[in-house]
Motif scaffolding. Structure first.
Motif, short mmCIF file in Angstrom:
data_model
loop_
_atom_site.label_atom_id
_atom_site.label_comp_id
_atom_site.label_asym_id
_atom_site.label_seq_id
_atom_site.Cartn_x
_atom_site.Cartn_y
_atom_site.Cartn_z
N LYS A 40 -3.92 -2.98 -12.02
CA LYS A 40 -3.82 -3.64 -10.73
C LYS A 40 -2.56 -4.51 -10.67
CE LYS A 40 -5.76 -6.88 -7.56
NZ LYS A 40 -6.55 -8.08 -7.34
N ALA A 43 0.40 -2.33 -10.32
CA ALA A 43 0.42 -1.79 -8.96
C ALA A 43 1.02 -2.81 -8.01
CB ALA A 43 -0.99 -1.41 -8.52
N GLU A 44 0.63 -4.05 -8.19
CA GLU A 44 1.07 -5.11 -7.29
C GLU A 44 2.56 -5.41 -7.45
OE1 GLU A 44 -1.67 -8.29 -7.22
OE2 GLU A 44 -1.06 -8.75 -5.17
N ASN A 49 1.22 3.70 -8.72
CA ASN A 49 -0.17 4.15 -8.70
C ASN A 49 -0.87 3.74 -10.01
OD1 ASN A 49 -2.43 6.14 -9.23
ND2 ASN A 49 -1.85 6.70 -7.16
N PRO A 50 -2.09 3.19 -9.91
CA PRO A 50 -2.78 2.74 -11.13
C PRO A 50 -2.98 3.85 -12.16
CG PRO A 50 -4.25 2.71 -9.21
CD PRO A 50 -2.86 2.88 -8.70
N THR A 53 -0.09 3.99 -14.64
CA THR A 53 -0.16 2.98 -15.69
C THR A 53 -1.20 3.38 -16.73
OG1 THR A 53 0.38 1.36 -14.00
CG2 THR A 53 -0.45 0.51 -16.09
N GLY B 9 -9.32 0.07 -11.48
CA GLY B 9 -8.37 -0.91 -11.96
C GLY B 9 -9.03 -2.01 -12.78
N GLY B 187 2.78 -2.67 -2.82
CA GLY B 187 2.14 -3.31 -3.97
C GLY B 187 0.77 -3.84 -3.61
N LEU B 190 -1.69 -0.92 -3.07
CA LEU B 190 -2.13 -0.31 -4.31
C LEU B 190 -3.05 -1.22 -5.10
CD1 LEU B 190 1.11 1.49 -5.48
CD2 LEU B 190 -1.08 2.54 -4.93
N ALA B 191 -2.72 -2.52 -5.11
CA ALA B 191 -3.55 -3.46 -5.88
C ALA B 191 -4.95 -3.54 -5.27
CB ALA B 191 -2.88 -4.83 -5.90
N THR B 194 -6.77 -0.36 -5.96
CA THR B 194 -7.14 -0.29 -7.37
C THR B 194 -8.39 -1.11 -7.62
OG1 THR B 194 -4.80 -0.18 -7.92
CG2 THR B 194 -6.31 -0.68 -9.71
N VAL B 213 3.51 6.48 -6.07
CA VAL B 213 2.47 5.79 -5.31
C VAL B 213 1.25 6.70 -5.15
CG1 VAL B 213 1.86 4.84 -3.06
CG2 VAL B 213 4.07 4.27 -4.10
#
Lengths: 143, 323
Positions: A40, A43-44, A49-50, A53, B9, B187, B190-191, B194, B213
């Motif tokens: 996360k 991603a931030e 894309n998670p 990672t 995530g 960002g 996605l966060a 996740t 992405v």
């Protein structure tokens, strides 16, 4: 630690994360017990894309460098830092002296690089086959 | 299927998103007065994916998103959102749609806009919405009409995410943003996705929004489906061949593969192919895996090439009959 994803490098993002983690382990930026950023967090900060990672972390896990701890995150298991290669180590000192001599002898930067590369090639052939194969597999995987 | 709280995530969670189905389309088509905008589209979008919807202008992207978001009714076929009809209460509650023009009331303040979201949505998450607004330093008391494009997009995002949707549909969400804000919003998107395991379906023109992405891809052109599936799998099921042609004659054994597109330049030819069962060995060419841009351009330039859906994107006949 924060990853830097270069979208124009032509190297897959997960590979960049793997390489930057290895580099941080070599330089001692990451030490055993440290927690890697979560999917996360990456991603931030990087808009990645998670799954990218997580794919990188799985590869580092296969190499025995990191370990996922359920509910806590992914942690560094071992370092790649070598005291012999430190900035004040004797090996670096000898290399520094040698490069100075090469320069005094009139060699250009690229001549020195070529010379070093050829000696590396000679000395490390036997040991790098496995690594080279690993890289070839990576290349295929990354597309 | 409901990804709340069990997002991939979460630290230490294994990387595979849930195996549920967010969207299933069974032969959907849409006809306007000027003709068919979308024809016979069947595909499946597994839950937990971040999916890019790609195609040239007028390809039917907005139509497809509109059908999934319950703004349009298909002329033919059916579509299901988490197994339910888009117009059902269940699907409505679980879906948020962010349209291209991001409709907001210009006279409302940011605070009032979020209050509207709270009043209209039973599962509203005020904190999540406020966090997204605050992260952009958007004043809560400011009227929407006085905000910059980027700030307005941020408020629209906050409204969409505050709903805590399981499926977030975005129609070209970033097109009016500068690169810095775009990176920041991507960002955030996605966060959030996740953390909550949200399925995202977003149309885009921009390759930079896709690469790294999206992990899933749906490509449509001229109203028809061209590609659907995991980005990695789609790339790996293709090869880009380069070699020399003889007087315009391409190598004969190229016919062993499914050719998407061939181009020649001087003595060189390049071909985008799906390798046949015997592999690519033995040809007078160099084979590489294409990158996303090469794959997309190849398919968009060659409307006659057969569509490809990876197994996870296929709707099998049994399901279609059941629907």
């Amino acid at each position: 630690m924060e990853f830097r994803i270069d979208r124009r490098s032509g190297i897959a993002a997960y590979q960049q994360i793997v390489q930057q983690t290895r580099q941080a382990l070599r330089l001692g930026v990451l030490l055993p017990g440290d927690r890697l950023p979560t999917a996360k967090e990456v991603a931030e900060t990087c808009a990645v894309n998670p799954n990218t990672t997580l794919k990188a972390y799985r590869e580092l896990e296969r190499e025995g460098l990191v370990e996922p701890r359920p509910g806590l995150g992914t942690f560094v298991l071992r370092s790649l830092a070598r005291p012999q290669a430190a900035a004040d180590g004797p090996l670096r000192g000898e290399l520094d002296a040698w490069v100075t001599r090469a320069r005094e002898a009139g060699l250009e930067r690229e001549d020195v690089a070529a010379l070093v590369a050829s000696v590396l090639e000679e000395r490390f052939t036997g040991t790098t086959v496995a690594a080279a194969q690993g890289e070839a597999l990576d290349m295929r995987g990354q597309g | 299927m409901n990804g709340n709280g069990a997002g991939y995530g979460d630290p230490g969670e294994p990387g595979e998103p849930g195996d549920g189905t967010a969207i299933a389309a069974y032969g959907i088509g849409k006809k306007y007065r000027r003709g068919w905008a979308l024809r016979d589209c069947s595909f499946r979008l597994p839950a937990g994916r971040i999916c890019g919807l790609v195609g040239p202008n007028g390809a039917g992207k907005t139509t497809l998103l509109g059908i999934a978001g319950n703004l349009l009714e298909p002329t033919t076929g059916t579509l299901r959102v988490f197994g339910e009809a888009p117009e059902s209460e269940g699907a409505n509650r679980r879906t948020a749609f962010l349209a291209q023009e991001k409709p907001l009331f210009r006279r409302f303040t940011v605070e009032e806009t979020l209050r509207l979201g709270r009043e209209l949505n039973p599962g509203w998450d005020q904190r999540a919405a406020e966090d997204i607004v605050r992260a952009g330093n958007v004043p809560m008391a400011a009227r929407i009409g006085t905000l910059s494009g980027g700030q307005r997009t941020r408020v629209a995002f906050a409204l969409a995410f505050g709903k805590r949707p399981d499926l977030l549909i975005l129609d070209e969400p970033m097109s009016d943003l500068d690169p810095l804000v775009r990176h920041e919003m991507m960002g955030t998107l996605l966060a959030e996705a996740t953390e909550h395991g949200t399925t995202v379906l977003m149309s885009t023109h921009m390759l930079s929004e896709l690469e790294n992405v999206c992990d899933y891809l749906v490509v449509i052109a001229e109203g028809g489906l061209r590609l659907a599936g995991e980005v990695d799998d789609l790339l790996e099921s293709h090869a880009l061949l380069t070699g020399a042609h003889v007087d315009g004659q391409l190598p004969a054994n190229l016919a062993h593969h499914t050719v998407v597109e061939t181009r020649t330049s001087g003595r060189q030819f390049t071909a985008l192919v799906r390798p046949g069962p015997d592999g690519l060995d033995g040809g007078a060419w160099q084979a590489e895996t294409p990158n996303l841009e090469e794959l997309l351009l190849g398919y968009l330039r060659s409307p006659q090439a057969a569509p490809l859906l990876t197994p996870s994107a296929r709707i099998d006949d049994v399901q279609a009959v059941a629907a």
